[in-house]
Design an enzyme around this catalytic site. Structure first.
Site, PDB file in Angstrom:
ATOM      1  CE  LYS A  19      -4.276  -2.013   1.699  1.00  0.00           C
ATOM      2  NZ  LYS A  19      -5.518  -1.702   2.726  1.00  0.00           N
ATOM      3  CG  ASP A  42      -9.493  -0.135   3.164  1.00  0.00           C
ATOM      4  OD1 ASP A  42     -10.204  -1.055   2.399  1.00  0.00           O
ATOM      5  OD2 ASP A  42      -8.367  -0.302   3.269  1.00  0.00           O
TER       6      ASP A  42
END
Length: 299
Positions: free
Chosen positions: A74, A111
């Site tokens: 990420k 998210d």
């Protein structure tokens, strides 16, 4: 002969991780592709950290539309993106890459969107919850930061608690600076709370979110649950763990008569923005989708 779903014009995307065999993203995206009759495919892409940039550039060159990114990539995804969405900058995380026809890579974090969408799908009025009190986040990792950023964007005061207090303080400091640098508008209140004081969940908290692996099957403490006896009757309890579907935290919330939201909805909803960008279709998280993925989890 029926028309094949995958042709030479297929839209392609995937998920990069190391490892990636555990990912449910291929199951979910390919279910949606088949159900919607989209000419496309979504594949798992096991990529070692030192090959991440090479892999992303290769996917671009091969005509992929983009990719999801999971552990441990990420931060690398954040770095490689030519454009990063403002709230992804606040979250400090990118889990979705979209390859533009202009050659630029656009990064976002879905998210937080997925978490809020999972609450709304259960009929939760986010604004009403915000007006009743603060959000208390258990944990100070990447998931906590993404969810905190999304909650802050919706005006929540956010409290972070973590077993290692210094990590909670570092998260609040980092989020505060990122908000000042990249977000518009006044910054909501951000604070920390010691992990074990006061005992249980304060009565002025309206949303409790477990972003840790506590309560996860096979995790460090699969039987963990906090004391909810002193919590407000209107408290919403959410757990991003989805194996098991009902964690000890959610069981404790149900016993206390509180609204409890499991983690599977977040997993499913966070996939929707990427699916739309790569495949040009709207995916729906309905009962059939939940049933299909739940069945795969039980195998």
């Amino acid at each position: 002969m029926s028309t094949p779903r995958i042709t030479g014009k297929a839209r392609l995307a995937g998920v990069l991780g190391h490892p990636v065999a555990h990912s449910l993203s291929p199951v979910l995206h390919n279910y949606w592709l088949e159900r919607l009759g989209v000419d496309g495919a979504y594949v798992p892409l096991p990529v070692a950290p030192d090959q991440f940039v090479t892999a992303v550039r290769g996917l671009q060159a091969a005509g992929f539309r983009g990719a999801n990114v999971t552990i441990p990539h990420k931060e690398a995804a954040f770095a490689i993106a030519d454009e990063v969405a403002p709230m992804a900058r606040v979250a400090g995380s990118v889990n979705t890459l979209v390859f533009g026809e202009d050659g630029r890579i656009r990064g976002s974090s879905t998210d937080g969107f997925g978490f809020l969408a999972s609450l709304e799908a259960e009929g939760i009025d986010i604004g009403a919850v915000r007006d009743r009190g603060a959000a208390l986040l258990l944990g100070a990792g990447g998931a906590a930061r993404s969810i905190a950023a999304a909650l802050m964007e919706r005006g929540f005061s956010v409290i972070v608690t973590n077993r290692t207090a210094t990590r909670a303080r570092e998260l609040v400091e980092t989020l505060s600076q990122a908000w000042r640098d990249h977000a518009a508008g006044a910054m909501p209140a951000l604070s920390t709370l010691p992990w074990d004081h006061p005992a249980g969940v304060p009565a002025d908290v309206s949303l409790l979110v477990n972003t840790t692996s506590l309560g996860m099957a096979g995790g460090p403490d699969a039987s963990w649950a906090p004391d909810l006896t002193g919590a407000a009757d209107h408290l919403i309890v959410a757990d991003i763990v989805y194996v098991p579907c009902e964690t000890p935290l959610l069981e404790a919330a149900a016993t206390r008569g509180l609204t409890a939201i499991g983690g599977l909805g977040m997993l499913l909803h966070q996939a929707r923005p990427g699916f739309r960008a790569w495949f040009g279709a709207e995916a729906e998280v309905d009962a059939a989708t939940v049933a299909y993925v739940s069945a795969v989890l039980k195998r």
